[in-house]
Design a protein around this motif. Sequence first.
Motif, PDB file in Angstrom:
ATOM      1  N   ILE A 287       0.860  -1.171   0.000  1.00 50.40           N
ATOM      2  CA  ILE A 287       0.000   0.000   0.000  1.00 50.40           C
ATOM      3  C   ILE A 287       0.896   1.220   0.000  1.00 50.40           C
ATOM      4  N   GLU A 288       0.789   2.054  -0.997  1.00 48.20           N
ATOM      5  CA  GLU A 288       1.649   3.229  -1.078  1.00 48.20           C
ATOM      6  C   GLU A 288       1.385   4.167   0.074  1.00 48.20           C
ATOM      7  N   ALA A 289       2.472   4.696   0.624  1.00 51.61           N
ATOM      8  CA  ALA A 289       2.363   5.567   1.789  1.00 51.61           C
ATOM      9  C   ALA A 289       2.356   7.031   1.358  1.00 51.61           C
ATOM     10  N   PRO A 290       1.509   7.854   1.981  1.00 48.96           N
ATOM     11  CA  PRO A 290       1.495   9.278   1.651  1.00 48.96           C
ATOM     12  C   PRO A 290       2.662   9.987   2.317  1.00 48.96           C
ATOM     13  N   ASP A 291       2.884  11.239   1.918  1.00 47.36           N
ATOM     14  CA  ASP A 291       3.933  12.039   2.535  1.00 47.36           C
ATOM     15  C   ASP A 291       3.596  12.302   3.999  1.00 47.36           C
ATOM     16  N   VAL A 292       4.643  12.378   4.839  1.00 45.29           N
ATOM     17  CA  VAL A 292       4.471  12.749   6.235  1.00 45.29           C
ATOM     18  C   VAL A 292       5.360  13.951   6.497  1.00 45.29           C
TER      19      VAL A 292
ATOM     20  N   ARG B 166      -1.289   5.076  13.718  1.00 45.48           N
ATOM     21  CA  ARG B 166      -1.286   6.136  12.707  1.00 45.48           C
ATOM     22  C   ARG B 166       0.140   6.606  12.472  1.00 45.48           C
ATOM     23  N   LEU B 167       0.550   6.526  11.216  1.00 45.85           N
ATOM     24  CA  LEU B 167       1.896   6.938  10.803  1.00 45.85           C
ATOM     25  C   LEU B 167       1.804   7.832   9.575  1.00 45.85           C
ATOM     26  N   GLY B 168       0.848   8.744   9.557  1.00 45.33           N
ATOM     27  CA  GLY B 168       0.538   9.461   8.318  1.00 45.33           C
ATOM     28  C   GLY B 168      -0.494   8.707   7.528  1.00 45.33           C
TER      29      GLY B 168
END
Length: 297
Positions: A5-10, A209-211
């Motif tokens: 699952i692609e991660a969004p910017d944080v 929650r990590l972003g």
Amino acid sequence: MHENIEAPDVTPTERQLALVATGRGHGDILRLMSPSDLGEHLKPFVFLDLFAGDMRLMQEAMPIHPHSGIATVTVFTDGDVCFDDPQAGSGRLDYGGVEWMRAGGGVWHGKELSAGESATIQGFQLWIALPPELENGPVESQYIEAREVPAAGPARVILGKYEGATSPVRAPDGIVYLLVRLGAGERWTFTPPAGHTVGWLAVAKGELRLGQVVQPGQIAVFEEGREPIALEAGLDGSSLVIGTAEPHDHPLHLGYYSVHTSAAALEAGERRIAEIGERLSETGDRRTTTGTIPVYR
């Protein structure tokens, strides 16, 4: 295989996610990392299972099997089990309790733990790729009861040193492995030691929650870096493990149950495993009165 699952910017000041992956399940075990996939990128961390179920059934199903070149680290997130080993003593492992086994040059194991008082258990088993000076060395087993595992804030220090707390496990230097329990909505920031550019975490219970939201049974892999890792638990709290390390600058040479740094070391380890297996088949029943079968080396 893993569902990526692609991660969004944080926030740029925090360690960024590379991916979140959902493990694949078979029975009571969910495979989150193997040496042939994520382990290649996260070495010295090369294998991770999240297991859960009835320890009585799991012990019956688990065959005696060999290892070489690695250390296994089993930590419990729920329930309890018993250990009984003539060389390491006897006792109970519950939340935060640890079994450490350095397979080194060769060992057979799989039934050294038995059911405790709880109906079910949950935990993680992690494999660490050993450095060349240890990968064909002596076998070592440690059973560390929870009261002997130091805490640093919400974390139990399973391997290595963190914020002045030092694990009693005799692991190689350059590795930190923590078991963390966060309350509902609790925030916590983990700052890796200097030089620890490899980083990941896996969730056992509750959302994190990590972003983006990381669910139980998922592993989150971080970009290489030295930035802190900021965590926030969901409404039901969260239980997780997190690992960081200095890079393992060696190739992975894989056997079925073994991981070594060279073809020659793998050959030596597998040869030793075969020799030990021949002796094991001649020893007869080694079961203790509590039902365990001690590690054979």
